[in-house]
Enzyme design. Structure first.
Site, PDB file in Angstrom:
ATOM      1  N   CYS A 109       3.751 -12.808  -0.052  1.00 29.42           N
ATOM      2  CA  CYS A 109       3.826 -13.855   0.972  1.00 29.42           C
ATOM      3  C   CYS A 109       4.770 -14.939   0.472  1.00 29.42           C
ATOM      4  O   CYS A 109       4.609 -15.463  -0.626  1.00 29.42           O
ATOM      5  CB  CYS A 109       2.439 -14.422   1.245  1.00 29.42           C
ATOM      6  SG  CYS A 109       2.400 -15.649   2.560  1.00 29.42           S
ATOM      7  N   CYS A 120       2.358 -19.674   2.261  1.00 26.12           N
ATOM      8  CA  CYS A 120       1.377 -19.287   1.236  1.00 26.12           C
ATOM      9  C   CYS A 120       1.447 -20.142  -0.031  1.00 26.12           C
ATOM     10  O   CYS A 120       0.433 -20.653  -0.502  1.00 26.12           O
ATOM     11  CB  CYS A 120       1.514 -17.819   0.883  1.00 26.12           C
ATOM     12  SG  CYS A 120       1.009 -16.718   2.222  1.00 26.12           S
TER      13      CYS A 120
END
Length: 93
Positions: free
Chosen positions: A20, A25
């Site tokens: 991610c 993230c």
């Protein structure tokens, strides 16, 4: 998660993955770490969907990051691609 239900604590689950990208993230990770320090009455869990893909599959995780908020056998799940939060009951509780 079952232990959290027994203690009646709010559980915040952050479903993430090593792949991610830096946004969102990597941006959200230090924020959640700081919240965890400031709110000992909440249990924060991080789930890598590649390492625990069965948990992610059972929780119907389709995008990163996805957050699940559990308390007393009910939960709300949200991700950055969703417009609305959808209350429901997970099959695994």
């Amino acid at each position: 998660m079952r232990k959290g239900n027994e203690t009646k604590k709010l559980i915040v689950v952050d479903f993430t993955a090593s792949w991610c990208g830096p946004v969102p993230c990597c941006v959200i990770a230090p924020i959640l770490a700081e919240l965890a320090k400031k709110t000992p009455y909440v249990t924060f869990l991080k789930v890598d969907v590649d390492e625990l893909n069965k948990v992610a599959e059972d929780s119907v995780v389709e995008a990163m990051p996805t957050f699940m908020f559990l308390k007393s056998n009910s939960y709300t799940k949200s991700n950055f691609n969703e417009k609305k939060k959808k209350p429901s009951t997970p099959a695994s509780l």
